[in-house]
Design an enzyme around this catalytic site. Structure first.
Site, PDB file in Angstrom:
ATOM      1  N   TYR A  93      -0.902-119.694  15.694  1.00 56.11           N
ATOM      2  CA  TYR A  93      -0.857-118.848  14.503  1.00 56.11           C
ATOM      3  C   TYR A  93      -1.825-117.690  14.733  1.00 56.11           C
ATOM      4  O   TYR A  93      -2.986-117.906  15.069  1.00 56.11           O
ATOM      5  CB  TYR A  93      -1.294-119.648  13.285  1.00 56.11           C
ATOM      6  CG  TYR A  93      -0.603-119.277  11.998  1.00 56.11           C
ATOM      7  CD1 TYR A  93      -0.139-117.982  11.768  1.00 56.11           C
ATOM      8  CD2 TYR A  93      -0.418-120.218  10.988  1.00 56.11           C
ATOM      9  CE1 TYR A  93       0.489-117.640  10.589  1.00 56.11           C
ATOM     10  CE2 TYR A  93       0.208-119.893   9.801  1.00 56.11           C
ATOM     11  CZ  TYR A  93       0.658-118.597   9.598  1.00 56.11           C
ATOM     12  OH  TYR A  93       1.277-118.273   8.416  1.00 56.11           O
ATOM     13  N   GLU A 130      -2.127-114.364  12.637  1.00 54.24           N
ATOM     14  CA  GLU A 130      -1.991-113.266  11.686  1.00 54.24           C
ATOM     15  C   GLU A 130      -3.001-112.164  12.017  1.00 54.24           C
ATOM     16  O   GLU A 130      -4.152-112.440  12.363  1.00 54.24           O
ATOM     17  CB  GLU A 130      -2.255-113.761  10.261  1.00 54.24           C
ATOM     18  CG  GLU A 130      -1.066-114.444   9.627  1.00 54.24           C
ATOM     19  CD  GLU A 130      -1.325-114.722   8.159  1.00 54.24           C
ATOM     20  OE1 GLU A 130      -0.359-114.727   7.388  1.00 54.24           O
ATOM     21  OE2 GLU A 130      -2.500-114.946   7.798  1.00 54.24           O
ATOM     22  N   ASP A 172      16.499 -94.947  14.687  1.00 57.69           N
ATOM     23  CA  ASP A 172      16.817 -96.361  14.877  1.00 57.69           C
ATOM     24  C   ASP A 172      17.525 -96.472  16.225  1.00 57.69           C
ATOM     25  O   ASP A 172      18.725 -96.271  16.331  1.00 57.69           O
ATOM     26  CB  ASP A 172      17.701 -96.863  13.747  1.00 57.69           C
ATOM     27  CG  ASP A 172      17.975 -98.360  13.834  1.00 57.69           C
ATOM     28  OD1 ASP A 172      17.629 -98.970  14.855  1.00 57.69           O
ATOM     29  OD2 ASP A 172      18.551 -98.917  12.881  1.00 57.69           O
ATOM     30  N   THR A 195      15.089-102.720  18.943  1.00 63.87           N
ATOM     31  CA  THR A 195      15.123-104.151  19.234  1.00 63.87           C
ATOM     32  C   THR A 195      14.665-104.357  20.674  1.00 63.87           C
ATOM     33  O   THR A 195      14.643-103.423  21.479  1.00 63.87           O
ATOM     34  CB  THR A 195      16.532-104.734  19.074  1.00 63.87           C
ATOM     35  OG1 THR A 195      17.443-103.991  19.905  1.00 63.87           O
ATOM     36  CG2 THR A 195      16.997-104.661  17.635  1.00 63.87           C
ATOM     37  N   LYS A 215      19.430-106.894  23.337  1.00 62.72           N
ATOM     38  CA  LYS A 215      20.504-105.980  23.739  1.00 62.72           C
ATOM     39  C   LYS A 215      20.318-105.571  25.208  1.00 62.72           C
ATOM     40  O   LYS A 215      20.034-106.416  26.049  1.00 62.72           O
ATOM     41  CB  LYS A 215      20.578-104.780  22.800  1.00 62.72           C
ATOM     42  CG  LYS A 215      20.847-105.162  21.333  1.00 62.72           C
ATOM     43  CD  LYS A 215      21.024-103.939  20.479  1.00 62.72           C
ATOM     44  CE  LYS A 215      21.400-104.290  19.050  1.00 62.72           C
ATOM     45  NZ  LYS A 215      20.267-104.888  18.281  1.00 62.72           N
ATOM     46  N   ARG A 248      14.984-111.931  21.344  1.00 63.89           N
ATOM     47  CA  ARG A 248      15.417-111.335  20.085  1.00 63.89           C
ATOM     48  C   ARG A 248      14.196-110.953  19.266  1.00 63.89           C
ATOM     49  O   ARG A 248      13.346-111.783  18.965  1.00 63.89           O
ATOM     50  CB  ARG A 248      16.301-112.300  19.300  1.00 63.89           C
ATOM     51  CG  ARG A 248      17.626-112.604  20.000  1.00 63.89           C
ATOM     52  CD  ARG A 248      18.574-113.343  19.086  1.00 63.89           C
ATOM     53  NE  ARG A 248      18.870-112.566  17.897  1.00 63.89           N
ATOM     54  CZ  ARG A 248      19.762-111.568  17.825  1.00 63.89           C
ATOM     55  NH1 ARG A 248      20.435-111.228  18.914  1.00 63.89           N
ATOM     56  NH2 ARG A 248      19.977-110.925  16.700  1.00 63.89           N
TER      57      ARG A 248
END
Length: 409
Positions: free
Chosen positions: A58, A60, A204, A230, A233, A239
């Site tokens: 974890y 953050e 984008d 992203t 692709k 991903r």
């Protein structure tokens, strides 16, 4: 607890149901033609990193400013990903925490906009993404989107229309990007229009960013205030999403990702992004990216010869959008017949009327090692499948994929 060295054996022993599901998916990917423009095969190194011990961590916050202890190696992994992304794309700042491309776009909006602001983006019927103003998406509920389109005769972006709409609506931001536009946008034209009306420019680049990494497409980084992308692709990473910008917007972008739109970073995915960025910096990836485009052009031409109407008359990228209506079927029917024959792709809006066509890409099959001859074969398989010869075509698809296994099985 018994010690079993092979992860697949461990899963089989502990959860045979899920082991069967994962084995089935691996067989599906290996035994069918993966032509979805949004998918690819990651390297084994990326897959291994996704299954690493960082999946337990974890973290953050950002390197050096975490809300949890024990982040020494998480910090190293994220800093490595950030530095590699900056070097790969020539950006002053990179944020690699977005969980998806959609998360990246929404964070860009959060960094630059306020609810109710007007945004100019490609209309959904012409290939705009859900995050470009769909009423079903947060973007369409929080912002006032105005859609631009394409010339119905050519399928190309109508820059005069973009300029007229920008002058009429004075948007706070202009979004350049699409999920089905097969040509390179003129980023300089968008920049000029944005500057004229005092708008931010958000690009984008979820689809072309992998080609940008390999030098097979122009970069939006010098023109955009924020680039959203992203990491899967064509880029062949895990991903996920990322954001690129100049130092002017760095703090706003980081705060928009955490704590405004996301919580803890997925450190195993961030580490896998770093691996993919490292792979994309190698000469072999440059060769790959150019082959992806070359293969798409050959496949588009072959589909035209078989009677498909290819939008814009071809492609500059990895993706192709085509209308199968001349062969007597619509997009959804074509997708169903092709799926039955072992050919996986998507449907998409066409830039005229209310019809839907098919959208496909050459990233995955190029990763498998297929070449231009195989693209011609794939076009012939399309025609056979749509003619109703599914059983024979399915056998031929199996023979083709067996010759090009994605992971060398």
């Amino acid at each position: 607890m018994s010690v079993i060295t092979q992860p697949t054996d461990l899963l089989r022993a502990q959860d045979p149901q899920m082991a069967d599901i994962l084995a089935g998916e691996r067989q599906r990917q290996a035994g069918t033609l993966q032509l979805s423009a949004a998918e690819n095969f990651t390297s084994s190194a990326v897959l291994a990193t996704l299954g690493s011990a960082l999946a337990n961590k974890y973290a953050e916050g950002y390197p050096g400013a975490r809300h949890h202890g024990g982040c020494e190696y998480a910090d190293l992994a994220e800093r490595t990903a950030v530095e590699r992304a900056k070097a790969l794309f020539g950006a002053e700042h990179a944020n690699v925490q977005p969980h998806s491309g959609s998360s990246a776009v929404l964070a860009a909006y959060a960094a630059l906009l306020r609810p109710g602001d007007t945004v100019l983006a490609m209309g959904l019927p012409y290939g705009g993404h859900l995050t470009h103003g769909s009423p079903a998406n947060l973007s369409g509920r929080w912002f006032d989107f105005v859609g631009y389109g394409v010339d119905p005769a050519t399928g190309l972006i109508d820059y005069r229309q973009v300029q007229r709409l920008a002058r009429a609506h004075r948007p706070k931001a202009i979004v350049c990007g699409s999920i089905s536009y097969p040509r390179h946008p003129e980023y300089s034209a968008f920049r000029e229009i944005a500057d004229e009306v005092g708008a931010h420019l958000i690009v984008d680049a979820a689809h072309p960013i992998g080609l940008v990494a390999g030098g097979a497409a122009p970069s939006p980084v010098p023109y955009a205030d924020i680039v959203c992308a992203t990491t899967h692709k064509v880029l062949r990473g895990p991903r996920g999403g990322m954001l690129l910008c100049g130092t002017e917007y760095a703090e706003r972008v980081d705060r928009a990702v955490f704590p405004f739109t996301q919580g803890g970073a997925q450190m195993h995915t961030i580490a896998a992004k770093a691996v993919a960025f490292g792979e994309a910096a190698r000469p072999a990836y440059t060769t790959y990216a150019h082959r992806v485009v070359a293969h798409a052009r050959v496949l588009a031409g072959a589909l035209q010869e078989h009677g498909f109407t290819v939008t814009t008359g071809g492609t500059d990228t990895h993706l192709i959008t085509a209308d199968p209506a001349p062969l007597g079927v619509d997009g959804p029917t074509a997708r169903g017949r092709l799926a039955a024959a072992g050919i996986v792709l998507d449907t998409c809006a066409l830039p005229y009327g209310d019809q839907r066509g098919v959208r496909l890409g050459t990233a995955a099959v190029t990763t498998q090692g297929m070449g231009e001859a195989e693209m011609v074969t794939i076009a012939a398989l399309f025609t056979a499948a749509l003619a109703g010869d599914g059983v024979k075509t399915r056998k031929e698809v199996g023979e083709l994929t067996m010759a090009f296994p994605p992971y060398g099985e």
